[in-house]
Design a protein around this motif. Sequence first.
Motif, PDB file in Angstrom:
ATOM      1  N   ARG A  23       0.841  -1.201   0.000  1.00  0.00           N
ATOM      2  CA  ARG A  23       0.000   0.000   0.000  1.00  0.00           C
ATOM      3  C   ARG A  23       0.876   1.251   0.000  1.00  0.00           C
ATOM      4  NH1 ARG A  23      -1.492  -3.782   3.697  1.00  0.00           N
ATOM      5  NH2 ARG A  23      -3.497  -4.845   3.321  1.00  0.00           N
ATOM      6  N   GLY A  24       0.406   2.304  -0.662  1.00  0.00           N
ATOM      7  CA  GLY A  24       1.143   3.559  -0.713  1.00  0.00           C
ATOM      8  C   GLY A  24       0.544   4.459  -1.767  1.00  0.00           C
ATOM      9  N   SER A  25       1.227   5.545  -2.093  1.00  0.00           N
ATOM     10  CA  SER A  25       0.750   6.418  -3.171  1.00  0.00           C
ATOM     11  C   SER A  25       1.108   5.786  -4.515  1.00  0.00           C
ATOM     12  CB  SER A  25       1.402   7.793  -3.064  1.00  0.00           C
ATOM     13  OG  SER A  25       2.787   7.713  -3.352  1.00  0.00           O
ATOM     14  N   LEU A  26       0.406   6.219  -5.567  1.00  0.00           N
ATOM     15  CA  LEU A  26       0.732   5.708  -6.901  1.00  0.00           C
ATOM     16  C   LEU A  26       2.185   6.010  -7.256  1.00  0.00           C
ATOM     17  CD1 LEU A  26      -2.444   6.518  -9.031  1.00  0.00           C
ATOM     18  CD2 LEU A  26      -1.465   4.252  -8.610  1.00  0.00           C
ATOM     19  N   GLY A  27       2.653   7.196  -6.878  1.00  0.00           N
ATOM     20  CA  GLY A  27       4.042   7.542  -7.163  1.00  0.00           C
ATOM     21  C   GLY A  27       5.022   6.628  -6.463  1.00  0.00           C
ATOM     22  N   ASP A  28       4.783   6.350  -5.187  1.00  0.00           N
ATOM     23  CA  ASP A  28       5.675   5.473  -4.432  1.00  0.00           C
ATOM     24  C   ASP A  28       5.648   4.048  -4.978  1.00  0.00           C
ATOM     25  OD1 ASP A  28       6.430   7.560  -2.822  1.00  0.00           O
ATOM     26  OD2 ASP A  28       5.070   7.032  -1.169  1.00  0.00           O
ATOM     27  N   LEU A  29       4.457   3.575  -5.318  1.00  0.00           N
ATOM     28  CA  LEU A  29       4.348   2.209  -5.848  1.00  0.00           C
ATOM     29  C   LEU A  29       5.022   2.108  -7.214  1.00  0.00           C
ATOM     30  CD1 LEU A  29       0.673   1.411  -4.802  1.00  0.00           C
ATOM     31  CD2 LEU A  29       2.757   0.390  -3.840  1.00  0.00           C
ATOM     32  N   ALA A  30       4.858   3.142  -8.037  1.00  0.00           N
ATOM     33  CA  ALA A  30       5.509   3.143  -9.349  1.00  0.00           C
ATOM     34  C   ALA A  30       7.029   3.109  -9.189  1.00  0.00           C
ATOM     35  CB  ALA A  30       5.084   4.365 -10.154  1.00  0.00           C
ATOM     36  N   ALA A  31       7.535   3.880  -8.240  1.00  0.00           N
ATOM     37  CA  ALA A  31       8.981   3.904  -8.006  1.00  0.00           C
ATOM     38  C   ALA A  31       9.476   2.555  -7.494  1.00  0.00           C
ATOM     39  CB  ALA A  31       9.326   5.012  -7.011  1.00  0.00           C
ATOM     40  N   HIS A  32       8.709   1.923  -6.617  1.00  0.00           N
ATOM     41  CA  HIS A  32       9.125   0.630  -6.074  1.00  0.00           C
ATOM     42  C   HIS A  32       9.198  -0.423  -7.165  1.00  0.00           C
ATOM     43  CE1 HIS A  32       9.412  -2.767  -3.286  1.00  0.00           C
ATOM     44  NE2 HIS A  32       8.495  -3.353  -4.034  1.00  0.00           N
ATOM     45  N   TYR A  33       8.134  -0.545  -7.955  1.00  0.00           N
ATOM     46  CA  TYR A  33       8.102  -1.619  -8.943  1.00  0.00           C
ATOM     47  C   TYR A  33       8.932  -1.300 -10.185  1.00  0.00           C
ATOM     48  CZ  TYR A  33       4.803  -4.136  -6.088  1.00  0.00           C
ATOM     49  OH  TYR A  33       4.229  -4.834  -5.059  1.00  0.00           O
ATOM     50  N   ALA A  34       9.443  -0.073 -10.287  1.00  0.00           N
ATOM     51  CA  ALA A  34      10.384   0.241 -11.356  1.00  0.00           C
ATOM     52  C   ALA A  34      11.713  -0.483 -11.136  1.00  0.00           C
ATOM     53  CB  ALA A  34      10.615   1.746 -11.436  1.00  0.00           C
ATOM     54  N   THR A  35      11.988  -0.841  -9.892  1.00  0.00           N
ATOM     55  CA  THR A  35      13.256  -1.510  -9.564  1.00  0.00           C
ATOM     56  C   THR A  35      13.067  -2.870  -8.907  1.00  0.00           C
ATOM     57  OG1 THR A  35      13.336  -0.326  -7.439  1.00  0.00           O
ATOM     58  CG2 THR A  35      14.466   0.694  -9.319  1.00  0.00           C
ATOM     59  N   HIS A  36      11.838  -3.311  -8.718  1.00  0.00           N
ATOM     60  CA  HIS A  36      11.563  -4.608  -8.104  1.00  0.00           C
ATOM     61  C   HIS A  36      10.652  -5.415  -9.026  1.00  0.00           C
ATOM     62  CE1 HIS A  36      12.853  -2.230  -4.635  1.00  0.00           C
ATOM     63  NE2 HIS A  36      13.097  -3.370  -4.011  1.00  0.00           N
ATOM     64  N   GLU A  37      11.119  -6.575  -9.419  1.00  0.00           N
ATOM     65  CA  GLU A  37      10.315  -7.429 -10.303  1.00  0.00           C
ATOM     66  C   GLU A  37       9.099  -7.966  -9.564  1.00  0.00           C
ATOM     67  OE1 GLU A  37      10.821 -11.491 -13.017  1.00  0.00           O
ATOM     68  OE2 GLU A  37      12.418 -10.848 -11.648  1.00  0.00           O
ATOM     69  N   ALA A  38       7.971  -7.936 -10.248  1.00  0.00           N
ATOM     70  CA  ALA A  38       6.734  -8.476  -9.669  1.00  0.00           C
ATOM     71  C   ALA A  38       6.432  -9.826 -10.304  1.00  0.00           C
ATOM     72  CB  ALA A  38       5.574  -7.514  -9.899  1.00  0.00           C
ATOM     73  N   ARG A  39       5.881 -10.730  -9.515  1.00  0.00           N
ATOM     74  CA  ARG A  39       5.511 -12.044 -10.019  1.00  0.00           C
ATOM     75  C   ARG A  39       4.080 -12.366  -9.629  1.00  0.00           C
ATOM     76  NH1 ARG A  39      10.860 -15.767  -8.565  1.00  0.00           N
ATOM     77  NH2 ARG A  39      12.357 -14.583  -9.835  1.00  0.00           N
ATOM     78  N   GLY A  40       3.472 -13.273 -10.381  1.00  0.00           N
ATOM     79  CA  GLY A  40       2.141 -13.751 -10.033  1.00  0.00           C
ATOM     80  C   GLY A  40       1.027 -12.896 -10.605  1.00  0.00           C
ATOM     81  N   GLU A  41      -0.193 -13.296 -10.280  1.00  0.00           N
ATOM     82  CA  GLU A  41      -1.378 -12.559 -10.706  1.00  0.00           C
ATOM     83  C   GLU A  41      -1.495 -11.282  -9.876  1.00  0.00           C
ATOM     84  OE1 GLU A  41      -3.215 -13.529 -13.273  1.00  0.00           O
ATOM     85  OE2 GLU A  41      -1.889 -15.249 -13.529  1.00  0.00           O
TER      86      GLU A  41
END
Length: 307
Positions: free
Chosen positions: A223-241
């Motif tokens: 959970r977080g702001s859209l900006g923070d989440l965008a920054a996190h997943y720009a450098t962290h690979e996501a997996r799964g549904e």
Amino acid sequence: MGEEGGAEAARSSEPPDDPAARPGLMLVATPIGNLGDLSARALAALRDADAVLCEDSRVTGGLLARHGIAATMIPLHDHNEAAQAPRLVGRMKAGERFALVSDAGTPLLSDPGYRLVREAIAAGVAVSAVPGPNAAVTALALSGLPPHPFLFLGFLPAKAGPRAAEVARLRAVERAGLSATLVFHEAPHRLAEALAALAEGLGADRPAAVARELTKRFEEVRRGSLGDLAAHYATHEARGEICIVVGPAMAEAAGGEELDARLRAALAAGLSLRDAAASVAEATGASRREVYRRALDMGGGRAEPED
């Protein structure tokens, strides 16, 4: 609930005794990750069907085999549904009964089946459902964001241009008055791009959540702001549904032109300066003092006497 009402509820929860009254098409929700979430009613519907309509027979076949169900499977997916639907409805009208499943979750929601259901209903075939797992609703419940009203939007367009246009359309609808929590599905390899587009189009400070691997061992809700989440997943690979949940838009302060237009309409309707200003301030969230000052300018600058 009295004894009579309780007995009626118990009777209504049982399937019809008359085979002719049973649905020709049963929509069956299947697990979104945890195989223990397949209900007893879902198992019964799958066993009783003449055939199981499925997106991918490899996925559904594994689920059926796990529960010892030997069923005929008929592929039903985006590429063949339009051609299959009339034939399947004809078989239902002849007395066959089908269970419709998607690879995971509740059928039709970002999955095939809508054309078939529509044609079955139009043909007078009884359609029913076994409710169960749903990723979007589960993500909404876990997000910590307002649960209603909400708007489920499925997948954003995969390409950058159409995706940006869709986000801009949503923002325009919000400016026109929509205030709802937004729920999207997203593929893991597009998550960072989708979050960046949402942050740019809806506002980087909008509260949001990313839910992935729901009901599985590595379930995560970030959970977080859209900006923070965008920054996190720009450098962290996501997996799964994955589901993205975005909180509702905050009310925007009305601009001067909008205030003046509302004031003119209120005054034309016969409201006094004071009442017109109060009405417009309440409707827009603007400062009552500012709105009254603008009303005074329209009325020649003379304040109304106090009551």
